[in-house]
Design an enzyme around this catalytic site. Structure first.
Site, PDB file in Angstrom:
ATOM      1  N   HIS A 189       0.821  -1.225   0.000  1.00  0.00           N
ATOM      2  CA  HIS A 189       0.000   0.000   0.000  1.00  0.00           C
ATOM      3  C   HIS A 189       0.851   1.269   0.000  1.00  0.00           C
ATOM      4  O   HIS A 189       0.329   2.356  -0.227  1.00  0.00           O
ATOM      5  CB  HIS A 189      -0.956  -0.011   1.204  1.00  0.00           C
ATOM      6  CG  HIS A 189      -2.044  -1.036   1.072  1.00  0.00           C
ATOM      7  ND1 HIS A 189      -3.322  -0.719   0.674  1.00  0.00           N
ATOM      8  CD2 HIS A 189      -2.025  -2.383   1.224  1.00  0.00           C
ATOM      9  CE1 HIS A 189      -4.046  -1.822   0.607  1.00  0.00           C
ATOM     10  NE2 HIS A 189      -3.280  -2.850   0.940  1.00  0.00           N
ATOM     11  N   ASP A 229       3.450   9.172  -1.219  1.00  0.00           N
ATOM     12  CA  ASP A 229       2.250   8.456  -0.766  1.00  0.00           C
ATOM     13  C   ASP A 229       1.961   7.341  -1.763  1.00  0.00           C
ATOM     14  O   ASP A 229       2.029   7.570  -2.972  1.00  0.00           O
ATOM     15  CB  ASP A 229       1.065   9.445  -0.754  1.00  0.00           C
ATOM     16  CG  ASP A 229       0.032   9.123   0.325  1.00  0.00           C
ATOM     17  OD1 ASP A 229      -0.046   7.956   0.730  1.00  0.00           O
ATOM     18  OD2 ASP A 229      -0.688  10.047   0.741  1.00  0.00           O
TER      19      ASP A 229
HETATM   20  C1  GDG Z   1      -2.280   3.856   3.101  1.00  0.00           C
HETATM   21  C2  GDG Z   1      -1.266   4.496   2.143  1.00  0.00           C
HETATM   22  C3  GDG Z   1      -2.958   4.351   0.312  1.00  0.00           C
HETATM   23  C4  GDG Z   1      -8.798  10.113   7.656  1.00  0.00           C
HETATM   24  N1  GDG Z   1      -9.224  10.857   8.701  1.00  0.00           N
HETATM   25  C5  GDG Z   1     -10.438  10.377   9.033  1.00  0.00           C
HETATM   26  C6  GDG Z   1     -10.738   9.316   8.174  1.00  0.00           C
HETATM   27  N2  GDG Z   1      -9.720   9.186   7.340  1.00  0.00           N
HETATM   28  C7  GDG Z   1      -9.709   8.225   6.234  1.00  0.00           C
HETATM   29  C8  GDG Z   1      -9.780   8.932   4.906  1.00  0.00           C
HETATM   30  C9  GDG Z   1      -9.235   7.862   3.967  1.00  0.00           C
HETATM   31  C10 GDG Z   1      -8.224   7.181   4.857  1.00  0.00           C
HETATM   32  O1  GDG Z   1      -8.522   7.506   6.213  1.00  0.00           O
HETATM   33  C11 GDG Z   1      -6.806   7.662   4.557  1.00  0.00           C
HETATM   34  O2  GDG Z   1      -6.372   7.028   3.385  1.00  0.00           O
HETATM   35  P1  GDG Z   1      -5.089   7.486   2.579  1.00  0.00           P
HETATM   36  O3  GDG Z   1      -5.051   6.683   1.335  1.00  0.00           O
HETATM   37  O4  GDG Z   1      -5.169   8.939   2.354  1.00  0.00           O
HETATM   38  O5  GDG Z   1      -3.816   7.250   3.506  1.00  0.00           O
HETATM   39  P2  GDG Z   1      -3.156   6.136   4.504  1.00  0.00           P
HETATM   40  O6  GDG Z   1      -3.930   5.988   5.743  1.00  0.00           O
HETATM   41  O7  GDG Z   1      -1.748   6.577   4.693  1.00  0.00           O
HETATM   42  O8  GDG Z   1      -3.228   4.769   3.663  1.00  0.00           O
HETATM   43  C12 GDG Z   1      -1.979   5.263   1.036  1.00  0.00           C
HETATM   44  C13 GDG Z   1      -3.834   3.603   1.291  1.00  0.00           C
HETATM   45  O9  GDG Z   1      -3.075   2.940   2.310  1.00  0.00           O
HETATM   46  C14 GDG Z   1      -4.673   2.539   0.586  1.00  0.00           C
HETATM   47  O10 GDG Z   1      -3.855   1.674  -0.133  1.00  0.00           O
HETATM   48  O11 GDG Z   1      -3.783   5.139  -0.528  1.00  0.00           O
HETATM   49  O12 GDG Z   1      -1.036   5.776   0.111  1.00  0.00           O
HETATM   50  O13 GDG Z   1      -0.361   5.342   2.851  1.00  0.00           O
HETATM   51  O14 GDG Z   1     -10.243   6.935   3.633  1.00  0.00           O
HETATM   52  O15 GDG Z   1     -11.106   9.320   4.652  1.00  0.00           O
HETATM   53  N3  GDG Z   1     -11.879   8.618   8.239  1.00  0.00           N
HETATM   54  C15 GDG Z   1     -12.778   8.964   9.210  1.00  0.00           C
HETATM   55  N4  GDG Z   1     -12.541   9.990  10.079  1.00  0.00           N
HETATM   56  C16 GDG Z   1     -11.390  10.715  10.019  1.00  0.00           C
HETATM   57  O16 GDG Z   1     -11.216  11.655  10.806  1.00  0.00           O
HETATM   58  N5  GDG Z   1     -13.936   8.300   9.319  1.00  0.00           N
END
Ligand code: GDG
Length: 476
Positions: A157, A365
Site C-alpha cells: 500500500h 504516498d
Molecule cells: C495507506 C497508504 C494508500 C482520515 N481521517 C479520518 C478518516 N480518514 C480516512 C480517509 C481515507 C483514509 O482515512 C486515509 O487514506 P489514505 O489513502 O489517504 O492514507 P493512509 O492511511 O496513509 O493509507 C496510502 C492507502 O493505504 C490505501 O492503499 O492510498 O497511500 O499510505 O479513507 O477518509 N476517516 C474517518 N474519520 C477521520 O477523521 N472516518
C-alpha cells in the site's frame, strides 16, 4: 469462487461502516471483503503476557475476522519498531528518520512466523491468500516452510523506495527475497513497480521474463499494477445520508461568503502537512486581498503516537497552526481550523462537499484515497478543485487535478490562487474527467483485478520445496 483469506497487520473492519476508520487500508479492505466469502486475519490491537497462537473469531458487519493477540515485546519490536520506525520512513524516503535496530528485525521475523503458524492450520486447499502491506512481507516465506502450497499474493500500500535508499537497510536482500515466496506481488503504480524491478535487476541480478514476471533467487514471481480506489457508491450514500447532508449544511453555513479549503490526513510526516501550512501562509502573504475570504479546515486524527517522530511532528504542527492563526486571524476570521480528531465517514463526506478546494499534498504516498473521496463528494454542477501532489501515487491517474510540488511553498500558493479563481466551466470539465477515473478504478475493480491476477498467476511456489530451495537465511 474460492475463499479469500486476507492478512494484514490490524484487522480494522469498522463495526459501523458509516462511521469508518482513519486509515486507507482499513476502508479499502472492509469494502473489498464484503463481496467475498472470506476471512480477515490480523493483530487484535491487544497484548497478552504469553503468545497463545489461538485467534478469536468474530463477525464484523458481515466480515469474518480472526484476531491474534501479541506480546508487548512483539508490539514494540515488530509494530512500533520495524514497521513504523524502519520500513515506513524508509519506504517514504525519510532515511533521516529510519531506525536500523537489530532487535526490530528479529521481532519482525518472529511476528511474521507467528502469524504464519496461526494461519497455516486454517488454510483449506482452494483458498487464495492475500497479504497486505509492509508489516507482513516475509509471511509467505514462513507459510511455504509450513507446507502451504496455495496461491499467495502480496500487495504493497506504500511506495516502493529507490534502490539507492533501500540498500541502507541491513538485510535488504533477504527482505526482497521473501517476496519471491509469493505468486503475485502488486503495487499501486507503474512507478513503484519500476523501482521494485530496478532493485531486483540491478542489485540482485534478477531478470524480467517478458510476461510481467521476475526471475531471481532461483524463483519466479508475477508482478502487476493495481491502483486502489474507494467504494464510490458507499461513499455517495454516506454523503447523501441525513448526517452527511446535515454536516454539509452546517459547513456551508459556516463558510458563507468565504471559500473553504479542506485537508484530511492522518497525522504523519509523509502527508506534507507542515509544507501545506507553509504554502498556505505564503498564499496569505502573497494575497492580502484574500484575507477573510478563505479558510482551511484541516482534519488530522492523531496516529502512531508512541513513535517519537510522530510526537515531534505533532508538536511542530501545533506550533505552526498557532503561529499562522496568531499572525493573520481577525476578530471574525481564523485562517486555519486545525482539528486533531476523527470524524465519522458521513460527516467527512459532508465536509468535503462544502469545500471549494481539496488540498492533498503528501511528500510521498502510495496512492492517497482522500483525493478520490474529495472528488466523489463534489456537486457535479458546481464542483470544487483538487490540488494534488505529484508525489502521490494518485497523480499517475488524476492528471486533471492541479498537480503541485509540495516542497515548493510558492507553487502551493500559486495553485491555491488558481483554484480559487478557476471558472465554473473549467472546474466542471476537470471534475468530470477526475470522477470518471474514480468510478473506473473503484475498490471493487481493484479487488477483482487483483484476485483475477492471483488466480491466473503461474504457480511458482511449492510448499516445503519453496522453503528449502530458497537461500534466504533464517536468522535476523
Ligand atoms: C495507506 C497508504 C494508500 C482520515 N481521517 C479520518 C478518516 N480518514 C480516512 C480517509 C481515507 C483514509 O482515512 C486515509 O487514506 P489514505 O489513502 O489517504 O492514507 P493512509 O492511511 O496513509 O493509507 C496510502 C492507502 O493505504 C490505501 O492503499 O492510498 O497511500 O499510505 O479513507 O477518509 N476517516 C474517518 N474519520 C477521520 O477523521 N472516518
Amino acid at each position: 469462487m474460492p475463499r479469500l483469506i486476507v492478512v494484514s497487520n490490524r484487522v480494522s473492519a469498522p463495526v459501523d461502516p458509516a462511521a469508518g476508520s482513519a486509515g486507507g487500508l482499513a476502508m479499502a479492505l472492509s469494502a473489498a471483503l464484503k463481496a467475498y466469502d472470506g476471512l480477515w486475519l490480523g493483530w487484535s490491537g491487544d497484548t497478552v503476557e504469553t503468545f497463545t497462537g489461538e485467534p478469536k473469531f468474530e463477525d464484523r458487519a458481515g466480515v469474518q475476522v480472526a484476531l491474534v493477540d501479541l506480546e508487548a515485546q512483539d508490539v514494540e519490536e515488530y509494530y512500533n519498531g520495524y514497521a513504523n520506525k524502519t520500513l515506513w520512513p524508509l519506504f517514504h524516503h525519510r532515511v533521516d528518520l529510519t531506525a536500523y535496530e537489530r532487535s526490530y528485525g528479529e521481532g519482525y521475523e518472529r511476528v511474521n512466523r507467528r502469524f504464519a503458524e496461526v494461519l497455516a492450520p486454517l488454510v483449506q486447499p482452494d483458498d487464495l491468500i492475500w497479504v497486505h502491506d509492509y508489516h507482513l512481507i516475509p509471511i509467505a516465506w514462513h507459510l511455504r516452510r509450513l507446507g502451504v502450497t496455495n496461491r499467495i499474493g502480496f500487495f504493497l500500500h506504500t511506495p516502493w523506495p529507490v534502490r539507492q535508499l533501500l540498500v541502507t537497510l541491513p538485510h535488504h536482500r533477504r527482505l526482497v527475497e521473501s517476496m519471491f515466496a509469493y505468486d503475485l506481488v502488486g503495487f499501486h503504480t507503474e512507478e513503484w513497480l519500476d523501482l521494485f524491478r530496478d532493485y531486483v535487476v540491478s542489485e540482485a541480478r534478477g531478470e524480467l521474463d517478458g510476461e510481467g514476471g521476475l526471475e531471481c533467487f532461483g524463483r519466479r514471481v508475477q508482478t502487476g499494477v493495481f491502483p486502489i480506489g474507494i467504494d464510490v457508491d458507499g461513499f455517495l450514500a454516506a454523503r447523501d445520508s441525513p448526517l452527511g447532508v446535515r454536516t454539509y449544511d452546517r459547513m456551508a453555513a459556516s463558510s458563507a461568503f468565504r471559500s473553504m479549503m479542506v485537508g484530511v490526513d492522518r497525522l504523519d510526516y509523509s502527508k506534507g502537512l507542515e509544507e501545506r501550512m507553509v504554502g498556505y501562509e505564503q498564499f496569505l502573504q502573497d494575497h492580502p486581498e484574500k484575507h477573510g475570504d478563505v479558510f482551511l479546515v484541516q482534519v488530522t486524527p492523531i496516529s502512531r503516537d508512541e513513535v517519537d517522530a510522530y510526537q515531534d511532528i505533532r508538536a511542530r504542527l501545533d506550533a505552526l497552526a498557532g503561529r499562522i492563526n496568531g499572525e493573520f486571524a481577525d476578530m471574525d476570521w481564523q485562517p486555519i481550523r486545525y482539528l486533531n480528531r476523527t470524524y465519522r465517514r458521513d460527516q467527512l463526506a459532508g465536509i468535503y462537499r462544502a469545500a471549494r478546494l481539496g488540498l492533498v499534498t503528501p511528500l510521498r504516498d502510495g496512492m492517497n484515497l482522500v483525493a478520490k473521496e474529495y472528488v466523489a463528494a463534489q456537486n457535479p454542477d458546481d464542483p470544487g478543485v483538487l490540488i494534488l501532489s505529484r508525489f502521490a501515487g494518485a497523480a499517475e491517474q488524476m492528471g486533471e487535478a492541479l498537480l503541485v510540488n509540495p516542497f515548493s511553498r510558492e507553487e502551493l500558493s500559486d495553485a491555491i490562487h488558481k483554484a480559487l479563481t478557476m471558472p465554473r466551466e473549467e472546474r466542471i470539465r476537470k471534475w468530470k474527467a477526475l470522477m470518471q477515473v474514480v468510478r473506473d478504478t473503484d475498490v471493487s475493480v481493484w479487488r477483482d483485478a487483483y484476485v483475477a491476477a492471483l488466480r491466473a498467476a503461474p504457480v511458482a511456489a511449492n510448499g516445503d520445496e519453496a522453503g528449502s530451495r530458497s537461500a534466504r537465511p533464517d536468522a535476523a
